[in-house]
Design an enzyme around this catalytic site. Structure first.
Site, PDB file in Angstrom:
ATOM      1  N   SER A 128      -2.738  -1.239  -4.425  1.00 61.81           N
ATOM      2  CA  SER A 128      -2.176  -2.590  -4.387  1.00 61.81           C
ATOM      3  C   SER A 128      -2.984  -3.597  -5.187  1.00 61.81           C
ATOM      4  O   SER A 128      -2.430  -4.582  -5.689  1.00 61.81           O
ATOM      5  CB  SER A 128      -2.059  -3.070  -2.940  1.00 61.81           C
ATOM      6  N   ASP A 150      -8.725 -11.021   3.063  1.00 58.12           N
ATOM      7  CA  ASP A 150      -8.731  -9.967   4.085  1.00 58.12           C
ATOM      8  C   ASP A 150      -9.826  -8.941   3.823  1.00 58.12           C
ATOM      9  O   ASP A 150      -9.888  -7.911   4.485  1.00 58.12           O
ATOM     10  CB  ASP A 150      -7.369  -9.280   4.175  1.00 58.12           C
ATOM     11  N   HIS A 186      -7.843  -7.336  -0.523  1.00 57.19           N
ATOM     12  CA  HIS A 186      -6.942  -7.797  -1.577  1.00 57.19           C
ATOM     13  C   HIS A 186      -7.468  -9.087  -2.191  1.00 57.19           C
ATOM     14  O   HIS A 186      -7.607 -10.088  -1.490  1.00 57.19           O
ATOM     15  CB  HIS A 186      -5.537  -8.021  -1.014  1.00 57.19           C
TER      16      HIS A 186
END
Length: 200
Positions: free
Chosen positions: A18, A179, A182
């Site tokens: 991601s 977090d 990310h």
């Protein structure tokens, strides 16, 4: 190496999870809105062809499974790999660990068929949440695998874990990754700048 990357005749493929993906499948240019887009913008009009094949949630074994169609099929001149944080994270949120040995086997399988120049980016973690300090037991050995493979395969190593943690001590971890995993916009800019500075 920077001169080679600026050659518009070359193809650079960015593979990962991601952190690389960043919505690239919803982006008409296929770049997403993270560090790959930042690099695309900063390299300017003489940039190479840039291909983003990151997929959110991927682990090293997932990259291995799609390597032929997603990476080798582009016949890349340069391949940049950023993978590993999900191999750690799934141990803690899904009780689905990836051993260091399995991680290394999959990562090595990515590198073996490549004739391209290699850029390996350390997976990184900022301990934003109380339990994330414990993740280091799992992540640090995987970072060592990436460092060792970079040396073995003559790859450029981008020290992302080192730099993110160094900068977090100056500006605060949540400024870079709210977090811990990310990157924020500032975190992606840091990663893009570090990537370009390292390969230069």
């Amino acid at each position: 190496m920077i001169e080679e990357l600026l050659d518009p005749r070359r193809t650079v493929v960015f593979a990962g999870d991601s952190v690389t993906d960043c919505g690239r499948r919803e982006d008409p240019r296929g770049l997403g809105d993270g560090y790959v887009r930042d690099l695309f913008d900063s390299l300017g009009p003489q940039r190479p062809r840039i291909v983003n094949v990151g997929i959110s949630g991927n682990r090293a074994a997932d990259l291995e499974a799609r390597w032929q169609t997603d990476v080798l099929a582009h016949r890349p001149d340069v391949v940049s790999v950023l993978i590993g944080i999900n191999d750690t994270w799934r141990r803690y949120d899904k009780n689905d660990p990836t051993s260091t040995e399995s991680f290394e086997r999959s990562y090595r399988a990515l590198l073996e068929p490549l004739q391209a120049k290699l850029i390996l980016v350390e997976p990184f973690l900022l301990a934003v949440k109380d339990d994330q300090d414990a993740w280091r037991e799992d992540l640090d050995p995987k970072i060592e695998v990436v460092r060792r493979l970079a040396s073995e395969y003559g790859a450029v190593l981008v020290p992302a874990d080192v730099e993110f943690n160094r900068q977090a001590a100056l500006v605060g971890a949540t400024t870079l990754a709210d977090d811990g995993v990310h990157p924020t916009a500032a975190g992606h800019r840091l990663l893009a700048d570090l990537w370009q500075r390292t390969i230069s």
